[in-house]
Design a protein around this motif. Structure first.
Motif, PDB file in Angstrom:
ATOM      1  N   PHE A 148      55.539  55.638  34.337  1.00 55.27           N
ATOM      2  CA  PHE A 148      54.953  56.435  35.421  1.00 55.27           C
ATOM      3  C   PHE A 148      55.881  57.504  35.989  1.00 55.27           C
ATOM      4  O   PHE A 148      55.422  58.474  36.557  1.00 55.27           O
ATOM      5  N   THR A 149      57.189  57.346  35.891  1.00 51.24           N
ATOM      6  CA  THR A 149      58.172  58.311  36.385  1.00 51.24           C
ATOM      7  C   THR A 149      57.763  58.869  37.750  1.00 51.24           C
ATOM      8  O   THR A 149      57.356  60.023  37.866  1.00 51.24           O
ATOM      9  N   PRO A 150      57.872  58.081  38.801  1.00 53.73           N
ATOM     10  CA  PRO A 150      57.503  58.537  40.130  1.00 53.73           C
ATOM     11  C   PRO A 150      58.493  59.566  40.667  1.00 53.73           C
ATOM     12  O   PRO A 150      59.540  59.822  40.051  1.00 53.73           O
ATOM     13  N   ASP A 151      58.178  60.157  41.814  1.00 52.70           N
ATOM     14  CA  ASP A 151      59.089  61.112  42.437  1.00 52.70           C
ATOM     15  C   ASP A 151      60.279  60.406  43.078  1.00 52.70           C
ATOM     16  O   ASP A 151      61.370  60.970  43.164  1.00 52.70           O
ATOM     17  N   LEU A 152      60.048  59.190  43.543  1.00 51.26           N
ATOM     18  CA  LEU A 152      61.088  58.468  44.295  1.00 51.26           C
ATOM     19  C   LEU A 152      61.021  56.981  43.976  1.00 51.26           C
ATOM     20  O   LEU A 152      59.944  56.440  43.728  1.00 51.26           O
ATOM     21  N   VAL A 153      62.185  56.329  43.994  1.00 42.59           N
ATOM     22  CA  VAL A 153      62.277  54.886  43.796  1.00 42.59           C
ATOM     23  C   VAL A 153      63.016  54.275  44.978  1.00 42.59           C
ATOM     24  O   VAL A 153      64.079  54.762  45.373  1.00 42.59           O
ATOM     25  N   LYS A 154      62.449  53.200  45.537  1.00 37.76           N
ATOM     26  CA  LYS A 154      63.086  52.482  46.636  1.00 37.76           C
ATOM     27  C   LYS A 154      63.708  51.205  46.072  1.00 37.76           C
ATOM     28  O   LYS A 154      63.004  50.329  45.557  1.00 37.76           O
ATOM     29  N   ILE A 155      65.031  51.113  46.160  1.00 34.71           N
ATOM     30  CA  ILE A 155      65.746  49.954  45.635  1.00 34.71           C
ATOM     31  C   ILE A 155      65.545  48.766  46.567  1.00 34.71           C
ATOM     32  O   ILE A 155      65.761  48.863  47.777  1.00 34.71           O
ATOM     33  N   ASP A 156      65.147  47.647  46.012  1.00 35.30           N
ATOM     34  CA  ASP A 156      64.834  46.457  46.801  1.00 35.30           C
ATOM     35  C   ASP A 156      66.040  45.960  47.590  1.00 35.30           C
ATOM     36  O   ASP A 156      67.184  46.039  47.132  1.00 35.30           O
ATOM     37  N   MET A 157      65.769  45.411  48.756  1.00 39.85           N
ATOM     38  CA  MET A 157      66.836  44.973  49.655  1.00 39.85           C
ATOM     39  C   MET A 157      67.702  43.852  49.061  1.00 39.85           C
ATOM     40  O   MET A 157      68.864  43.698  49.434  1.00 39.85           O
ATOM     41  N   ILE A 185      64.618  61.545  39.433  1.00 39.01           N
ATOM     42  CA  ILE A 185      63.939  60.721  40.431  1.00 39.01           C
ATOM     43  C   ILE A 185      64.870  60.532  41.629  1.00 39.01           C
ATOM     44  O   ILE A 185      66.044  60.187  41.471  1.00 39.01           O
ATOM     45  N   THR A 186      64.361  60.748  42.824  1.00 42.59           N
ATOM     46  CA  THR A 186      65.137  60.531  44.045  1.00 42.59           C
ATOM     47  C   THR A 186      65.223  59.035  44.332  1.00 42.59           C
ATOM     48  O   THR A 186      64.255  58.299  44.123  1.00 42.59           O
ATOM     49  N   LEU A 187      66.380  58.592  44.831  1.00 49.51           N
ATOM     50  CA  LEU A 187      66.572  57.178  45.152  1.00 49.51           C
ATOM     51  C   LEU A 187      66.657  56.969  46.658  1.00 49.51           C
ATOM     52  O   LEU A 187      67.218  57.783  47.389  1.00 49.51           O
ATOM     53  N   LEU A 188      66.102  55.842  47.090  1.00 49.19           N
ATOM     54  CA  LEU A 188      66.173  55.417  48.487  1.00 49.19           C
ATOM     55  C   LEU A 188      66.536  53.937  48.497  1.00 49.19           C
ATOM     56  O   LEU A 188      65.914  53.144  47.794  1.00 49.19           O
ATOM     57  N   ALA A 189      67.555  53.569  49.255  1.00 53.06           N
ATOM     58  CA  ALA A 189      67.938  52.159  49.378  1.00 53.06           C
ATOM     59  C   ALA A 189      67.355  51.601  50.661  1.00 53.06           C
ATOM     60  O   ALA A 189      67.511  52.197  51.734  1.00 53.06           O
ATOM     61  N   GLU A 190      66.669  50.458  50.567  1.00 53.84           N
ATOM     62  CA  GLU A 190      66.052  49.866  51.758  1.00 53.84           C
ATOM     63  C   GLU A 190      66.728  48.541  52.093  1.00 53.84           C
ATOM     64  O   GLU A 190      67.380  47.919  51.259  1.00 53.84           O
ATOM     65  N   GLY A 191      66.586  48.157  53.360  1.00 50.99           N
ATOM     66  CA  GLY A 191      67.146  46.891  53.792  1.00 50.99           C
ATOM     67  C   GLY A 191      68.606  46.962  54.188  1.00 50.99           C
ATOM     68  O   GLY A 191      69.301  45.944  54.173  1.00 50.99           O
ATOM     69  N   ILE A 192      69.106  48.151  54.539  1.00 48.21           N
ATOM     70  CA  ILE A 192      70.506  48.292  54.948  1.00 48.21           C
ATOM     71  C   ILE A 192      70.706  47.576  56.284  1.00 48.21           C
ATOM     72  O   ILE A 192      69.998  47.861  57.265  1.00 48.21           O
ATOM     73  N   GLU A 193      71.677  46.683  56.345  1.00 45.79           N
ATOM     74  CA  GLU A 193      71.923  45.950  57.584  1.00 45.79           C
ATOM     75  C   GLU A 193      73.339  46.121  58.122  1.00 45.79           C
ATOM     76  O   GLU A 193      73.589  45.788  59.290  1.00 45.79           O
ATOM     77  N   THR A 194      74.260  46.614  57.313  1.00 43.97           N
ATOM     78  CA  THR A 194      75.636  46.743  57.777  1.00 43.97           C
ATOM     79  C   THR A 194      76.198  48.115  57.428  1.00 43.97           C
ATOM     80  O   THR A 194      75.728  48.793  56.496  1.00 43.97           O
ATOM     81  N   GLU A 195      77.236  48.504  58.166  1.00 45.07           N
ATOM     82  CA  GLU A 195      77.910  49.772  57.881  1.00 45.07           C
ATOM     83  C   GLU A 195      78.549  49.745  56.504  1.00 45.07           C
ATOM     84  O   GLU A 195      78.555  50.754  55.790  1.00 45.07           O
ATOM     85  N   ALA A 196      79.075  48.582  56.101  1.00 38.42           N
ATOM     86  CA  ALA A 196      79.707  48.476  54.787  1.00 38.42           C
ATOM     87  C   ALA A 196      78.705  48.700  53.656  1.00 38.42           C
ATOM     88  O   ALA A 196      79.032  49.344  52.648  1.00 38.42           O
ATOM     89  N   GLU A 197      77.499  48.173  53.806  1.00 42.34           N
ATOM     90  CA  GLU A 197      76.454  48.420  52.800  1.00 42.34           C
ATOM     91  C   GLU A 197      76.130  49.903  52.741  1.00 42.34           C
ATOM     92  O   GLU A 197      75.995  50.482  51.652  1.00 42.34           O
ATOM     93  N   MET A 198      75.972  50.515  53.905  1.00 45.42           N
ATOM     94  CA  MET A 198      75.656  51.942  53.962  1.00 45.42           C
ATOM     95  C   MET A 198      76.737  52.779  53.291  1.00 45.42           C
ATOM     96  O   MET A 198      76.443  53.667  52.487  1.00 45.42           O
TER      97      MET A 198
END
Length: 233
Positions: A148-157, A185-198
């Motif tokens: 499907f090659t979407p425009d964006l992918v959200k990486i699971d938490m 494809i643009t990437l988005l990371a979801e479920g960020i909870e700490t500054e270190a993860e960010m």
């Protein structure tokens, strides 16, 4: 609907908001979705879209902020027909179509991949952005990118959690970044909870992020966002 911000950490600005379903008494999405039956799935999907666009049109601060809406592929019986209410709502509220992103989750078993491709093709033709949600947690994995090659992918938490201290998670996410760059494809990371993860995800090359570190969802309003001043400094 509740709204949770999506932050572009590279420039320290809000990229958009995801609309998340909540019960009238503040009940969770899980609680609400458990009440949806095959008979009511289509109407529920349509009502969520309308409510999200109506609220976003009144709440969003400018004409560039994007709205992300989850949809149920199995609730869309015919793409061009099922999108009519969305188009009418966007026109009525003056919300541009290219500001709307539709997410389909990898964790929902797609009954007909050809049907999903038809949905994505129709949404793109109309100018919407398409996205895979919860990537790395569901049924099809890399096959979705190939098919499907979407425009964006959200990486699971689950891949994000503790990534700063996990060599295996960093390696996997680095691999996803490499693949998505090749496919534009643009990437988005979801479920960020700490500054270190960010900070770790930013070093890997991911700019768009979402999670409790920045803000919890707020019902029918836009929540304050933590850390924007530092990011934009």
């Amino acid at each position: 609907m509740a709204f949770q911000p999506i932050v572009d950490v590279n420039i320290g600005r809000i990229w958009g908001y995801e609309a998340l379903v909540r019960g009238s008494g503040g009940e969770s999405a899980y609680h609400v979705l458990n009440q949806v039956t095959p008979e009511t799935r289509y109407r529920f999907d349509q009502d969520c879209r309308v409510k999200a666009i109506e609220l976003a049109a009144g709440l969003f601060p400018d004409d560039e902020t994007r709205l992300s809406i989850n949809f149920m592929p199995n609730a869309v019986y015919e793409p061009s027909a099922c999108i009519r209410t969305t188009l009418l709502t966007a026109a009525r509220t003056g919300f541009r179509l290219d500001r709307i992103m539709f997410e389909f989750t990898e964790t929902e078993q797609v009954q007909d991949t050809g049907h999903l491709q038809a949905i994505i093709n129709e949404y793109r033709r109309r100018g919407f952005v398409t996205a895979i949600d919860d990537f790395g947690a569901g049924f099809s994995g890399l096959n979705l990118l190939a098919d499907f090659t979407p425009d964006l992918v959200k990486i699971d938490m689950d891949l994000v959690r503790g990534i700063d201290a996990s060599q295996s998670r960093r390696a996997i996410v680095n691999g996803i970044v490499s693949i998505c760059r090749e496919l534009d494809i643009t990437l988005l990371a979801e479920g960020i909870e700490t500054e270190a993860e960010m900070e770790t995800l930013s070093e890997i090359g991911i700019d768009l992020m979402q999670g409790y570190y920045f803000s919890r969802p707020a019902v029918a309003c836009l929540p304050a966002v933590h850390g924007l001043e530092r990011l934009s400094a």
